[in-house]
Design an enzyme around this catalytic site. Structure first.
Site, PDB file in Angstrom:
ATOM      1  N   ARG A 133       0.722  -1.345  -0.031  1.00  0.00           N
ATOM      2  CA  ARG A 133       0.050  -0.135  -0.045  1.00  0.00           C
ATOM      3  C   ARG A 133       0.890   1.233  -0.023  1.00  0.00           C
ATOM      4  NH1 ARG A 133      -3.114  -2.510   4.803  1.00  0.00           N
ATOM      5  NH2 ARG A 133      -4.551  -3.987   3.676  1.00  0.00           N
ATOM      6  N   PHE A 137     -11.227  -5.155  -5.495  1.00  0.00           N
ATOM      7  CA  PHE A 137     -11.236  -6.176  -4.355  1.00  0.00           C
ATOM      8  C   PHE A 137     -10.675  -5.278  -3.285  1.00  0.00           C
ATOM      9  CE2 PHE A 137     -10.066  -8.819  -7.969  1.00  0.00           C
ATOM     10  CZ  PHE A 137     -11.268  -9.468  -8.148  1.00  0.00           C
ATOM     11  N   ASP A 149     -15.718  -3.805  -4.289  1.00  0.00           N
ATOM     12  CA  ASP A 149     -15.754  -5.104  -3.696  1.00  0.00           C
ATOM     13  C   ASP A 149     -17.155  -5.636  -3.692  1.00  0.00           C
ATOM     14  OD1 ASP A 149     -13.657  -6.173  -1.325  1.00  0.00           O
ATOM     15  OD2 ASP A 149     -15.668  -7.082  -1.275  1.00  0.00           O
ATOM     16  N   ALA A 191     -16.432  -8.118  -9.580  1.00  0.00           N
ATOM     17  CA  ALA A 191     -15.128  -7.607 -10.195  1.00  0.00           C
ATOM     18  C   ALA A 191     -15.355  -7.691 -11.841  1.00  0.00           C
ATOM     19  CB  ALA A 191     -13.981  -8.192  -9.824  1.00  0.00           C
ATOM     20  N   ASP A 219      -6.413  -7.122  -5.989  1.00  0.00           N
ATOM     21  CA  ASP A 219      -5.999  -8.100  -4.892  1.00  0.00           C
ATOM     22  C   ASP A 219      -6.993  -8.903  -4.632  1.00  0.00           C
ATOM     23  OD1 ASP A 219      -4.378  -9.077  -2.773  1.00  0.00           O
ATOM     24  OD2 ASP A 219      -5.245  -7.190  -1.175  1.00  0.00           O
ATOM     25  N   CYS A 246      -2.698 -14.182  -3.508  1.00  0.00           N
ATOM     26  CA  CYS A 246      -2.556 -14.701  -2.122  1.00  0.00           C
ATOM     27  C   CYS A 246      -2.681 -16.186  -2.121  1.00  0.00           C
ATOM     28  CB  CYS A 246      -3.287 -13.870  -0.992  1.00  0.00           C
ATOM     29  SG  CYS A 246      -5.003 -14.073  -1.295  1.00  0.00           S
TER      30      CYS A 246
HETATM   31  N1  SAH Z   1      -7.192  -5.505  -0.809  1.00  0.00           N
HETATM   32  C1  SAH Z   1      -7.617  -5.569   0.288  1.00  0.00           C
HETATM   33  C2  SAH Z   1      -7.924  -7.009   0.593  1.00  0.00           C
HETATM   34  C3  SAH Z   1      -8.632  -7.692  -0.498  1.00  0.00           C
HETATM   35  S1  SAH Z   1      -9.389  -9.356   0.085  1.00  0.00           S
HETATM   36  C4  SAH Z   1      -7.132  -4.922   1.502  1.00  0.00           C
HETATM   37  O1  SAH Z   1      -6.048  -4.054   1.293  1.00  0.00           O
HETATM   38  O2  SAH Z   1      -7.490  -4.943   2.633  1.00  0.00           O
HETATM   39  C5  SAH Z   1     -10.379 -10.026  -1.135  1.00  0.00           C
HETATM   40  C6  SAH Z   1     -11.463  -9.012  -1.222  1.00  0.00           C
HETATM   41  O3  SAH Z   1     -12.153  -9.516  -2.613  1.00  0.00           O
HETATM   42  C7  SAH Z   1     -12.587  -9.258  -0.054  1.00  0.00           C
HETATM   43  O4  SAH Z   1     -12.888  -8.234   0.362  1.00  0.00           O
HETATM   44  C8  SAH Z   1     -13.822  -9.991  -0.802  1.00  0.00           C
HETATM   45  O5  SAH Z   1     -15.103  -9.411  -0.346  1.00  0.00           O
HETATM   46  C9  SAH Z   1     -13.631  -9.600  -2.254  1.00  0.00           C
HETATM   47  N2  SAH Z   1     -14.338 -10.375  -3.273  1.00  0.00           N
HETATM   48  C10 SAH Z   1     -14.467 -11.655  -3.369  1.00  0.00           C
HETATM   49  N3  SAH Z   1     -14.802 -12.058  -4.516  1.00  0.00           N
HETATM   50  C11 SAH Z   1     -15.213 -10.865  -5.181  1.00  0.00           C
HETATM   51  C12 SAH Z   1     -15.690 -10.446  -6.654  1.00  0.00           C
HETATM   52  N4  SAH Z   1     -16.056 -11.522  -7.490  1.00  0.00           N
HETATM   53  N5  SAH Z   1     -15.758  -9.359  -6.877  1.00  0.00           N
HETATM   54  C13 SAH Z   1     -15.551  -8.452  -6.264  1.00  0.00           C
HETATM   55  N6  SAH Z   1     -14.814  -8.627  -4.854  1.00  0.00           N
HETATM   56  C14 SAH Z   1     -14.838  -9.899  -4.568  1.00  0.00           C
END
Ligand code: SAH
Length: 410
Positions: free
Chosen positions: A226, A242, A264, A294, A314, A354
């Site tokens: 970040r 995400f 998200d 997404a 992410d 991840c």
């Molecule tokens: N970048 C974030 C962590 C991401 S964790 C940070 O810095 O804190 C992954 C995220 O993806 C979760 O919040 C989850 O709700 C979201 N997610 C899961 N499937 C998704 C989809 N199909 N479209 C959009 N978001 C999604």
């Protein structure tokens, strides 16, 4: 204590400090007199011996292909001050890393095997430590672990236990898997009045909801990445895909981004992003948060002709297990191709995986395929990974899971 005796030559990996004993390596198990059942109880401490009767270490018994996770090598029993000593050592590392400061009270205190505590995760959010047990052995020891954290980490006053999603699902556990193990009167009063809990990362405030949030409440593992986004954000139109509670978005705003869109699929996450932006940048008129899938969002934005200078991708782990890797790689290729298409010439993509089961070569290949599919010229500017408070035990390379690429897209 129950004794586990290995087959000949199966002691090699333990002598090299790899902390797992696989069930196939075991010749026999000698139960101590207290046992009524024919096998050790999941979570009980066992002593591991080689076929030649050498003491290899002591660990927690597990049901499954990993039969023992070693806690201490070369001893038959855990030393009296074991938990205090390990927690103290882990805390000293975080202090040495400069993570314990007024502007930063958010860090991972214990990262499982990486801190020589297999099966245990502890995240610190200001006055609260959130413990996650991934093994029944750590579940059994949770109270002693909590006592050690309270004694060794000065800022901690509350300990929340959150293992409903992480304990082996077949394990027979009657005690609660979530709830406070220790809670100060101040925290009880705040909870009673539905007050919010805040924690600080590099001077930015985040509302942390360990009760209802994902994992322990926050993704501490992206802190350094970040900070890198902050460096690139000035004057850019940014998409944080995400976004969860908006970690990358806050750094981009502080870095002087022209606009930031946070997306998200979870409405609860989007609500938290808005709370976090309002707290840190009350005047910000250049931030938008949208609850959407997404793929749908990227498709819709592209149809509108929308493009960005900087995109962050992410996603959650696409492959939770080895057998899901192929599909995961296809998923990474698809989402990265969609993002690369929407980057303006000279723009930047931060892209992450991840999934522990997808190694960095495979991930890079998936992103390469995405770039080739779209037909853009792409350079790798940075290769990113998990931060220092998520250390990898050199004898346990399986601990490496987060990887990222920063791409310059012509
Ligand atoms: N970048 C974030 C962590 C991401 S964790 C940070 O810095 O804190 C992954 C995220 O993806 C979760 O919040 C989850 O709700 C979201 N997610 C899961 N499937 C998704 C989809 N199909 N479209 C959009 N978001 C999604």
């Amino acid at each position: 204590m129950t004794v586990v005796i290995l087959k000949p030559h199966k002691e090699e990996s333990l002598k090299r400090f790899h902390p797992w004993v696989f069930s196939g390596a075991i010749a026999r198990v000698v139960l101590d007199a207290a046992h009524k059942a024919a096998a050790p109880e999941e979570g009980e401490p066992v002593t591991v011996l080689s076929a030649a009767n050498e003491v290899l270490g002591v660990g927690h018994w597990q049901v499954g292909s990993i039969a023992v996770r070693i806690l201490a090598f070369g001893v038959a029993e855990l030393p009296e001050d074991f938990w205090h000593e390990r927690i103290r050592a882990a805390y000293r590392v975080r202090e040495a890393l400069g993570l314990v400061r007024t502007e930063n009270d958010t860090f991972r205190l214990v990262h499982g095997e990486g801190d020589f505590l297999p099966g245990l995760i502890v995240d610190i959010y200001a006055e609260t430590a959130v413990i996650q047990a991934h093994s029944v052995g750590m579940h059994v020891c949770r109270q002693r672990i909590a006592e050690a954290i309270l004694a060794e980490v000065p800022q901690v006053k509350n300990i929340y236990y959150k293992s409903d999603d992480t304990l082996p699902f077949k394990a027979e556990i009657s005690e609660p898997k979530v709830g406070y193990l220790v809670e100060s009167q101040k925290s009880k009063d705040r909870s009673a009045q539905s007050e919010e809990f805040w924690s600080t990362e590099n001077g930015l405030c985040f509302r942390i909801d360990w009760l209802r949030g994902q994992k322990t409440g926050f993704f501490i593992d992206q802190r350094e990445n970040r900070a890198l986004v902050e460096r690139y954000a000035r004057g850019k139109d940014v998409l944080n895909m995400f976004c969860y509670t908006g970690g990358f978005s806050l750094y981009a705003l502080r870095g002087g981004a022209k606009s930031v869109d946070s997306v998200d699929v979870s409405q609860k996450a989007i609500d938290l992003v808005n709370v976090n932006v309002a707290r840190n940048f009350p005047q910000a008129a250049n931030h938008t948060a949208v609850a959407a899938d997404a793929f749908d969002y990227l498709t819709a934005q592209k149809a509108k002709g929308c493009t960005y200078d900087l995109i962050i991708l992410d996603p959650p782990a696409f492959a939770k297990h080895r057998d899901a890797v192929k599909n995961a790689l296809r998923g990474y290729q698809r989402i990265n191709a969609k993002a690369i298409e929407m980057i303006r010439p000279g723009g930047i993509l931060f892209t992450f995986s991840c999934s522990q089961a997808v190694d960095k070569e495979a991930f890079r290949l998936a992103v390469f395929s995405a770039a080739a599919q779209v037909g853009r010229k792409v350079r790798i500017l940075h290769q990113l990974h998990q931060p220092q408070d998520h250390p990898i035990n050199i004898y346990h390379p399986e601990g490496e899971y987060l990887k990222g690429l920063v791409l310059f897209v012509e």
